[in-house]
Scaffold this motif. Structure first.
Motif, PDB file in Angstrom:
ATOM      1  N   GLU A   1       0.836  -1.206   0.000  1.00  0.00           N
ATOM      2  CA  GLU A   1       0.000   0.000   0.000  1.00  0.00           C
ATOM      3  C   GLU A   1       0.871   1.257   0.000  1.00  0.00           C
ATOM      4  N   ARG A   2       2.178   1.104   0.262  1.00  0.00           N
ATOM      5  CA  ARG A   2       3.115   2.240   0.239  1.00  0.00           C
ATOM      6  C   ARG A   2       3.698   2.493  -1.151  1.00  0.00           C
ATOM      7  N   ALA A   3       3.436   1.590  -2.098  1.00  0.00           N
ATOM      8  CA  ALA A   3       3.960   1.768  -3.463  1.00  0.00           C
ATOM      9  C   ALA A   3       3.228   2.924  -4.140  1.00  0.00           C
ATOM     10  N   SER A   4       3.950   3.618  -5.020  1.00  0.00           N
ATOM     11  CA  SER A   4       3.319   4.724  -5.745  1.00  0.00           C
ATOM     12  C   SER A   4       4.054   4.980  -7.053  1.00  0.00           C
ATOM     13  N   GLY A   5       3.335   5.623  -7.984  1.00  0.00           N
ATOM     14  CA  GLY A   5       3.930   6.039  -9.245  1.00  0.00           C
ATOM     15  C   GLY A   5       4.315   4.887 -10.145  1.00  0.00           C
ATOM     16  N   ARG A   6       5.452   5.067 -10.779  1.00  0.00           N
ATOM     17  CA  ARG A   6       5.980   4.034 -11.680  1.00  0.00           C
ATOM     18  C   ARG A   6       6.707   3.002 -10.832  1.00  0.00           C
ATOM     19  N   VAL A   7       6.227   1.754 -10.844  1.00  0.00           N
ATOM     20  CA  VAL A   7       6.712   0.697  -9.954  1.00  0.00           C
ATOM     21  C   VAL A   7       7.396  -0.398 -10.760  1.00  0.00           C
TER      22      VAL A   7
ATOM     23  N   TYR B   1      -1.496  -3.714  -4.901  1.00  0.00           N
ATOM     24  CA  TYR B   1      -0.993  -2.393  -5.295  1.00  0.00           C
ATOM     25  C   TYR B   1      -2.114  -1.358  -5.308  1.00  0.00           C
ATOM     26  N   PRO B   2      -1.816  -0.114  -4.926  1.00  0.00           N
ATOM     27  CA  PRO B   2      -2.802   0.951  -5.116  1.00  0.00           C
ATOM     28  C   PRO B   2      -3.153   1.076  -6.608  1.00  0.00           C
ATOM     29  N   PRO B   3      -4.380   1.448  -6.925  1.00  0.00           N
ATOM     30  CA  PRO B   3      -4.831   1.443  -8.330  1.00  0.00           C
ATOM     31  C   PRO B   3      -4.089   2.410  -9.251  1.00  0.00           C
ATOM     32  N   ASP B   4      -3.457   3.447  -8.699  1.00  0.00           N
ATOM     33  CA  ASP B   4      -2.783   4.414  -9.562  1.00  0.00           C
ATOM     34  C   ASP B   4      -1.348   4.036  -9.912  1.00  0.00           C
ATOM     35  N   CYS B   5      -0.871   2.896  -9.435  1.00  0.00           N
ATOM     36  CA  CYS B   5       0.502   2.455  -9.754  1.00  0.00           C
ATOM     37  C   CYS B   5       0.580   1.955 -11.193  1.00  0.00           C
ATOM     38  N   ARG B   6       1.697   2.252 -11.850  1.00  0.00           N
ATOM     39  CA  ARG B   6       1.981   1.727 -13.185  1.00  0.00           C
ATOM     40  C   ARG B   6       3.093   0.691 -13.025  1.00  0.00           C
ATOM     41  N   ILE B   7       2.750  -0.566 -13.208  1.00  0.00           N
ATOM     42  CA  ILE B   7       3.642  -1.671 -12.845  1.00  0.00           C
ATOM     43  C   ILE B   7       4.433  -2.180 -14.044  1.00  0.00           C
ATOM     44  N   THR B   8       5.741  -2.337 -13.842  1.00  0.00           N
ATOM     45  CA  THR B   8       6.606  -3.083 -14.748  1.00  0.00           C
ATOM     46  C   THR B   8       7.106  -4.277 -13.942  1.00  0.00           C
TER      47      THR B   8
ATOM     48  N   ILE C   1      -7.446  -9.673 -13.576  1.00  0.00           N
ATOM     49  CA  ILE C   1      -7.884  -8.544 -12.746  1.00  0.00           C
ATOM     50  C   ILE C   1      -7.823  -7.222 -13.531  1.00  0.00           C
ATOM     51  N   SER C   2      -7.661  -7.324 -14.850  1.00  0.00           N
ATOM     52  CA  SER C   2      -7.602  -6.153 -15.740  1.00  0.00           C
ATOM     53  C   SER C   2      -6.573  -5.131 -15.285  1.00  0.00           C
ATOM     54  N   MET C   3      -5.393  -5.620 -14.966  1.00  0.00           N
ATOM     55  CA  MET C   3      -4.315  -4.749 -14.505  1.00  0.00           C
ATOM     56  C   MET C   3      -3.360  -4.493 -15.657  1.00  0.00           C
ATOM     57  N   ASP C   4      -3.156  -3.224 -15.965  1.00  0.00           N
ATOM     58  CA  ASP C   4      -2.263  -2.847 -17.055  1.00  0.00           C
ATOM     59  C   ASP C   4      -0.821  -2.932 -16.556  1.00  0.00           C
ATOM     60  N   THR C   5      -0.136  -3.967 -16.956  1.00  0.00           N
ATOM     61  CA  THR C   5       1.224  -4.233 -16.478  1.00  0.00           C
ATOM     62  C   THR C   5       2.102  -4.578 -17.665  1.00  0.00           C
ATOM     63  N   SER C   6       3.333  -4.074 -17.675  1.00  0.00           N
ATOM     64  CA  SER C   6       4.278  -4.501 -18.710  1.00  0.00           C
ATOM     65  C   SER C   6       5.223  -5.519 -18.100  1.00  0.00           C
ATOM     66  N   PHE C   7       5.673  -6.462 -18.917  1.00  0.00           N
ATOM     67  CA  PHE C   7       6.483  -7.578 -18.444  1.00  0.00           C
ATOM     68  C   PHE C   7       7.797  -7.648 -19.208  1.00  0.00           C
ATOM     69  N   SER C   8       8.839  -8.076 -18.498  1.00  0.00           N
ATOM     70  CA  SER C   8      10.148  -8.211 -19.129  1.00  0.00           C
ATOM     71  C   SER C   8      10.874  -9.422 -18.554  1.00  0.00           C
ATOM     72  N   LEU C   9      11.388 -10.255 -19.442  1.00  0.00           N
ATOM     73  CA  LEU C   9      12.226 -11.380 -19.043  1.00  0.00           C
ATOM     74  C   LEU C   9      13.616 -10.820 -18.797  1.00  0.00           C
ATOM     75  N   ALA C  10      14.041 -10.817 -17.530  1.00  0.00           N
ATOM     76  CA  ALA C  10      15.309 -10.166 -17.204  1.00  0.00           C
ATOM     77  C   ALA C  10      15.914 -10.756 -15.941  1.00  0.00           C
ATOM     78  N   ASP C  11      17.221 -10.661 -15.861  1.00  0.00           N
ATOM     79  CA  ASP C  11      17.974 -11.086 -14.694  1.00  0.00           C
ATOM     80  C   ASP C  11      18.019  -9.908 -13.731  1.00  0.00           C
ATOM     81  N   ALA C  12      17.644 -10.124 -12.480  1.00  0.00           N
ATOM     82  CA  ALA C  12      17.623  -9.050 -11.481  1.00  0.00           C
ATOM     83  C   ALA C  12      18.994  -8.427 -11.265  1.00  0.00           C
ATOM     84  N   ALA C  13      20.046  -9.163 -11.581  1.00  0.00           N
ATOM     85  CA  ALA C  13      21.402  -8.646 -11.389  1.00  0.00           C
ATOM     86  C   ALA C  13      21.802  -7.636 -12.452  1.00  0.00           C
ATOM     87  N   VAL C  14      21.075  -7.624 -13.588  1.00  0.00           N
ATOM     88  CA  VAL C  14      21.385  -6.702 -14.694  1.00  0.00           C
ATOM     89  C   VAL C  14      20.062  -6.200 -15.259  1.00  0.00           C
ATOM     90  N   LEU C  15      19.428  -5.280 -14.561  1.00  0.00           N
ATOM     91  CA  LEU C  15      18.113  -4.803 -14.969  1.00  0.00           C
ATOM     92  C   LEU C  15      18.218  -3.934 -16.225  1.00  0.00           C
TER      93      LEU C  15
END
Length: 198
Positions: free
Chosen positions: A42-48, A62-69, A88-102
Motif C-alpha cells: 500500500e506504500r507503493a506509488s507512481g511508476r513501480v 498495489y494501489p490502483p494508480d501504480c503503473r507496474i513493470t 484482474i484487468s491490470m495494465d502491467t508490462s512484463f520483461s524477461l530479465a535477470d535481477a542482477a542486470v536490470l
C-alpha cells in the motif's frame, strides 16, 4: 532474441516449478504473508518496478494508480503473472530479465519492490544495489524478505540446516536481508520482524 542470465540454472528451475509455485506459497499466505504483502505494497506509488515478480501474487495489493513493470528470470513464471494481471484487468508490462542486470535506465522508477526473492539471488547485495540504481533518489525500495531469525535458538537451527534447503530448493533461508541491504548501500528507513524473527 535469447536472454542470457547470470543464473541460467535458476531460470530453468523456476520454469519447471512455475505451475506448482502458488500451491507451495499457499501455506505462508495462510500464516500471514498475504497480510504483510498488503501492508507493504500500500506504500507503493507512481511508476513501480517489481523485481522477481514470480506468479504476480502481489498484483492484488498495489494501489490502483501504480503503473507496474514486472520482471522475472523465468519465462513460465512471467506467463502465469501475465494471466493473473489479465484476470484482474491490470495494465502491467512484463520483461524477461535477470535481477542482477536490470534493462532500465538509472532512476526511472518511483518504487522498486521485491518479495521473498533475496534467498534465490546468487548475489543478493548486488541485486539490491541494482534496484537502487533504477530507483529515483527520492524513491523507495520495498522489500518483504525472510532470513535468519533474531531468536538465537531458531537462527542456530536455520544455520545447522541451511545446506539441506539450499541444495534442492535453491533457497538460502538464513541470509540476513537487513545486512544485505546495508552492503548494497541502501538506507533502511523502517523494518519489522515477524514469524519468530524470520
Amino acid at each position: 532474441m535469447a536472454v542470457e542470465f547470470a543464473s541460467r540454472e535458476i531460470s530453468e528451475k523456476y520454469d519447471r516449478f512455475a505451475r506448482w509455485y502458488d500451491w507451495v506459497e499457499g501455506v505462508p499466505d495462510l500464516l500471514g504473508v498475504r497480510k504483510l504483502r498488503r501492508s507493504l505494497l500500500e506504500r507503493a506509488s507512481g511508476r513501480v518496478l517489481e523485481v522477481a515478480v514470480g506468479t504476480g501474487k502481489n498484483f492484488l495489493h498495489y494501489p490502483p494508480d501504480c503503473r507496474i513493470t514486472a520482471v522475472d528470470v523465468s519465462r513460465e513464471m512471467l506467463n502465469i503473472a501475465r494471466e493473473r494481471a489479465a484476470k484482474i484487468s491490470m495494465d502491467t508490462s512484463f520483461s524477461l530479465a535477470d535481477a542482477a542486470v536490470l534493462p532500465f535506465a538509472d532512476g526511472c522508477f518511483d518504487t522498486v519492490v521485491s518479495s521473498l526473492s533475496a534467498c534465490t539471488f546468487p548475489n543478493p547485495a548486488g541485486v539490491f544495489a541494482e534496484m537502487a540504481r533504477v530507483c529515483r533518489m527520492d524513491g523507495k525500495i520495498l522489500l518483504l524478505e525472510h532470513g535468519r531469525s533474531d531468536h538465537e535458538w531458531l537462527g542456530h537451527w536455520q544455520d545447522r540446516h541451511a545446506d539441506q534447503f539450499a541444495r534442492p530448493a535453491g533457497c538460502h533461508w538464513n541470509r540476513e536481508p537487513l545486512e544485505l541491504a546495508k552492503q548494497a548501500g541502501l538506507k533502511v528507513v523502517k523494518s519489522r520482524r515477524s514469524f519468530f524473527g524470520v
